[in-house]
Design a protein around this motif. Structure first.
Motif, PDB file in Angstrom:
ATOM      1  N   GLU A  29       0.828  -1.212   0.000  1.00  0.00           N
ATOM      2  CA  GLU A  29       0.000   0.000   0.000  1.00  0.00           C
ATOM      3  C   GLU A  29       0.859   1.258   0.000  1.00  0.00           C
ATOM      4  O   GLU A  29       0.483   2.267  -0.593  1.00  0.00           O
ATOM      5  N   SER A  62      -6.993 -10.712  -3.381  1.00  0.00           N
ATOM      6  CA  SER A  62      -8.010  -9.878  -4.032  1.00  0.00           C
ATOM      7  C   SER A  62      -8.978  -9.288  -3.018  1.00  0.00           C
ATOM      8  O   SER A  62      -9.360  -8.119  -3.119  1.00  0.00           O
ATOM      9  N   GLY A  65      -7.832  -6.189  -1.663  1.00  0.00           N
ATOM     10  CA  GLY A  65      -7.648  -5.098  -2.606  1.00  0.00           C
ATOM     11  C   GLY A  65      -6.334  -5.120  -3.365  1.00  0.00           C
ATOM     12  O   GLY A  65      -5.931  -4.114  -3.942  1.00  0.00           O
ATOM     13  N   HIS A  66      -5.660  -6.254  -3.386  1.00  0.00           N
ATOM     14  CA  HIS A  66      -4.358  -6.349  -4.043  1.00  0.00           C
ATOM     15  C   HIS A  66      -4.298  -7.556  -4.970  1.00  0.00           C
ATOM     16  O   HIS A  66      -3.443  -8.433  -4.838  1.00  0.00           O
TER      17      HIS A  66
END
Length: 179
Positions: A29, A62, A65-66
């Protein structure tokens, strides 16, 4: 070609998702950029386990968020290891690597060098889209990988692509992964 390729959440097929993978996502992030390729290397060579569930691992990534652009297996790098070995100009280093392969197996450092050459677009593989190649690499790895990374840089420096090491940044996390 992307600006940067970011490797994160490196996992062995005989391992489970753990705190290292979560820490990897936290660093991811911090380093995410606009034109990037997110890649995961799954080590199915050092400690092979055919029961490893690739789908559940990528679903876990996923869900956080990755989602990776590419999930690649280390065993897929074997032909590229041979190509990388051919690029090594230092005879002593080349002989050392060949001897290691003949007496044991492919060295971690050789896999790493091949992986970096692939992601930087210097080598090709049918299962790695050229569009995912990048000008720079960021690798989020356990601290225990550092000695192997340094050896891989030595291999890269012994090739015609010696200058690419300037385009590689490693971010190390404390962890318990086996290297």
């Amino acid at each position: 070609m992307k600006d940067v390729s970011i490797e994160y959440a490196h996992i062995y097929t005989n391992s489970k998702i753990n705190e290292e993978h979560q820490l990897s996502l936290e660093i991811l992030e911090e380093v995410r950029q606009s034109s990037e390729s997110l890649v995961v290397l799954v080590d199915d060579y050092s400690f092979p386990d055919p029961t490893f569930n690739y789908d559940s691992f990528t679903a876990w990534l996923s869900k956080r968020g990755h989602s990776p652009n590419v999930v690649f297996r280390e065993s897929q790098l074997i032909p590229l290891c041979d190509q990388t070995l051919e690029l090594v100009k230092d005879r002593d280093l080349k002989e050392e690597l060949v001897t290691y392969i003949q007496t044991k197996k492919y060295a971690c450092s050789l896999f790493i060098a091949a992986w970096y050459l692939l992601r930087l677009g210097k080598l090709n593989h049918t299962d790695f889209p050229e569009s995912e190649s990048a000008a720079r690499l960021i690798n989020i790895l356990p601290e225990s990988f550092r000695p192997f990374e340094e050896k891989a840089f030595g291999i890269l420096k012994a090739t015609e692509y010696a200058k690419i090491v300037d385009n590689i940044e490693n971010r190390y996390i404390k962890g318990r992964a086996i290297a």
